[in-house]
Scaffold this motif. Structure first.
Motif, PDB file in Angstrom:
ATOM      1  N   VAL A 193      51.491  47.832  49.423  1.00 13.27           N
ATOM      2  CA  VAL A 193      51.703  48.002  47.986  1.00 13.27           C
ATOM      3  C   VAL A 193      50.490  47.590  47.152  1.00 13.27           C
ATOM      4  CG1 VAL A 193      54.212  47.817  48.132  1.00 13.27           C
ATOM      5  CG2 VAL A 193      52.832  45.739  47.842  1.00 13.27           C
ATOM      6  N   TYR A 194      49.433  47.097  47.796  1.00 12.92           N
ATOM      7  CA  TYR A 194      48.224  46.775  47.030  1.00 12.92           C
ATOM      8  C   TYR A 194      47.014  46.732  47.955  1.00 12.92           C
ATOM      9  CZ  TYR A 194      48.474  41.961  48.828  1.00 12.92           C
ATOM     10  OH  TYR A 194      48.500  40.860  49.650  1.00 12.92           O
ATOM     11  N   GLU A 195      45.841  46.827  47.343  1.00 20.90           N
ATOM     12  CA  GLU A 195      44.595  46.600  48.037  1.00 20.90           C
ATOM     13  C   GLU A 195      43.682  45.784  47.125  1.00 20.90           C
ATOM     14  OE1 GLU A 195      42.801  50.315  48.941  1.00 20.90           O
ATOM     15  OE2 GLU A 195      42.424  50.866  46.848  1.00 20.90           O
ATOM     16  N   THR A 196      42.811  44.996  47.722  1.00 24.80           N
ATOM     17  CA  THR A 196      41.912  44.157  46.931  1.00 24.80           C
ATOM     18  C   THR A 196      40.463  44.510  47.247  1.00 24.80           C
ATOM     19  OG1 THR A 196      41.913  42.418  48.636  1.00 24.80           O
ATOM     20  CG2 THR A 196      43.530  42.224  46.855  1.00 24.80           C
ATOM     21  N   CYS A 197      39.604  44.306  46.257  1.00 23.97           N
ATOM     22  CA  CYS A 197      38.171  44.456  46.462  1.00 23.97           C
ATOM     23  C   CYS A 197      37.451  43.425  45.605  1.00 23.97           C
ATOM     24  CB  CYS A 197      37.700  45.874  46.127  1.00 23.97           C
ATOM     25  SG  CYS A 197      37.970  46.364  44.424  1.00 23.97           S
ATOM     26  N   VAL A 198      36.204  43.174  45.924  1.00 20.64           N
ATOM     27  CA  VAL A 198      35.433  42.164  45.204  1.00 20.64           C
ATOM     28  C   VAL A 198      35.107  42.678  43.803  1.00 20.64           C
ATOM     29  CG1 VAL A 198      33.302  40.809  45.178  1.00 20.64           C
ATOM     30  CG2 VAL A 198      34.473  41.269  47.347  1.00 20.64           C
ATOM     31  N   ARG A 199      35.312  41.830  42.838  1.00  9.19           N
ATOM     32  CA  ARG A 199      35.088  42.188  41.437  1.00  9.19           C
ATOM     33  C   ARG A 199      33.594  42.362  41.144  1.00  9.19           C
ATOM     34  NH1 ARG A 199      38.250  41.071  36.753  1.00  9.19           N
ATOM     35  NH2 ARG A 199      39.755  40.058  38.132  1.00  9.19           N
ATOM     36  N   SER A 244      39.245  37.103  52.183  1.00  6.70           N
ATOM     37  CA  SER A 244      38.581  38.175  51.429  1.00  6.70           C
ATOM     38  C   SER A 244      37.864  37.637  50.207  1.00  6.70           C
ATOM     39  CB  SER A 244      39.600  39.244  51.023  1.00  6.70           C
ATOM     40  OG  SER A 244      40.677  38.686  50.293  1.00  6.70           O
ATOM     41  N   GLY A 245      38.402  36.585  49.583  1.00  6.75           N
ATOM     42  CA  GLY A 245      37.719  35.965  48.458  1.00  6.75           C
ATOM     43  C   GLY A 245      36.619  35.026  48.895  1.00  6.75           C
ATOM     44  N   ALA A 246      36.768  34.455  50.089  1.00 12.91           N
ATOM     45  CA  ALA A 246      35.759  33.512  50.590  1.00 12.91           C
ATOM     46  C   ALA A 246      34.496  34.217  51.060  1.00 12.91           C
ATOM     47  CB  ALA A 246      36.346  32.689  51.738  1.00 12.91           C
ATOM     48  N   ARG A 247      34.637  35.424  51.601  1.00 14.09           N
ATOM     49  CA  ARG A 247      33.486  36.099  52.214  1.00 14.09           C
ATOM     50  C   ARG A 247      32.297  36.236  51.274  1.00 14.09           C
ATOM     51  NH1 ARG A 247      31.892  40.983  51.793  1.00 14.09           N
ATOM     52  NH2 ARG A 247      33.873  41.696  50.908  1.00 14.09           N
TER      53      ARG A 247
END
Length: 334
Positions: free
Chosen positions: A189-195, A230-233
């Motif tokens: 239901v969602y995907e994330t990417c770096v801002r 994913s946020g740490a990378r």
């Protein structure tokens, strides 16, 4: 006992409230560490997916085929809320199945959604797993629940599992190997990417650190709190580049963090002027310590070869505040 130095704590997350003063992590840090300055830096953006598919599922009574719902993140809750609001009361029967969730924050967000849409005095669903902080522990709660209800009766039942694009297979593997029979029905239901441009905000934090502390202090301390792999990378990538470009950067020791020249941190921004940074704080250093939210993020940080200084056992504000406070007090006693 040594006097407490001023702490800057950078949280790589998006606040959950309009006013930062109402955000749980912000208020908890100030309650536990009154001498700290929290900084909130959103690093990931979220796009919701397959909401029409989810809408079709929600608008059909679950009692015929669905034995429960698994939700492990706030972003999945937001997807549920979007569809639930659009349904305008058409979704019926969901109060009759258990919701398996990670952490009190996820539970409270779902309670709020159902409370706003209670018609005719309907009861709230049962929420299980709020005390867990990881997918592994939640999966065990799921297995224990269905085993306690009797074996052999779940062969035709599904467990609705709302996921993102980076979910691991921990929960499916544990449930499928348990033999309880219930089948996971996954919907991403969602995907994330770096801002885009997050580095500019990171550099801006160090500019504030320089302004707050002035030139009289040669050393400062900052915590970086990381909430997911994913946020740490990108944060760890940037720290690696900063340390490699600074021959004077010192590695983490048993009691301290990574000592990095402030000029290197100020130069992370593409718009920063190294000449100006050198003139402002030519000899200043910042000791950076790393905190992780949960064992998954902890493991990722360690796999990257970084030293971890503190870990919140569950994704709750007070857990993060307590683990940082404990580490700082241990250092002061030393």
């Amino acid at each position: 006992m040594k006097p407490k130095p001023k702490l800057h704590i950078i949280l790589f997350r998006t606040p959950t409230t309009t006013s930062i003063n109402d955000d749980g992590y912000h208020t908890s840090l100030l309650d536990h560490l009154p001498h700290c300055t929290p900084h909130h830096l959103p690093i990931l953006t979220t796009s919701h997916l397959n909401l029409q598919h989810l809408s079709t599922v929600i608008n059909n009574p679950p009692k015929q085929s669905i034995a429960g719902v698994v939700i492990t993140s706030r972003r999945a809750v937001e997807a549920w809320e979007k569809v639930w609001k659009a349904a305008q009361g058409q979704g019926q029967g969901w109060e009759q199945v258990p919701f398996f969730i990670v952490g009190p924050a996820t539970r409270d967000a779902l309670i709020n959604i159902f409370e706003k849409n209670r018609n005719g005095g309907k009861r709230l669903p049962t929420f299980l797993g709020a005390e867990t902080g990881t997918g592994t522990l939640l999966a065990r709660v799921v297995v224990d629940h269905f085993q306690s209800k009797g074996e052999g009766k779940w062969e035709e039942k599904e467990l609705l599992y709302l996921t993102g694009d980076k979910n691991r297979e921990t929960i499916p593997d544990i449930i499928s190997s348990s033999g309880v029979g219930v089948v996971l029905r996954k919907i991403q239901v969602y995907e994330t990417c770096v801002r885009d441009g997050w580095e500019e905000g990171f550099s801006g934090v160090w500019e504030q650190v320089a302004r707050d502390e002035g030139n009289e202090r040669k050393q400062g301390t900052a915590w970086i709190a990381l909430f997911s792999p994913s946020g740490a990378r990108p944060v760890l990538d940037l720290l690696e580049r900063s340390m490699l470009s600074s021959p004077s950067a010192a590695p983490a020791t048993t009691t301290e963090g990574y000592r990095i020249p402030l000029v290197s941190l100020l130069s992370l921004s593409s718009s920063a002027s190294p000449t100006t940074a050198n003139a402002t704080c030519p000899e200043r250093t910042i000791t950076i310590k790393l905190a992780a939210i949960g064992p998954t993020t902890r493991n990722y940080i360690l796999e990257r070869g970084f030293r971890l200084h503190a870990m919140a056992r569950s994704p709750e504000p007070d857990e993060l505040s307590r683990c940082i406070l404990e580490y700082e007090e241990m250092g002061l006693r030393g």
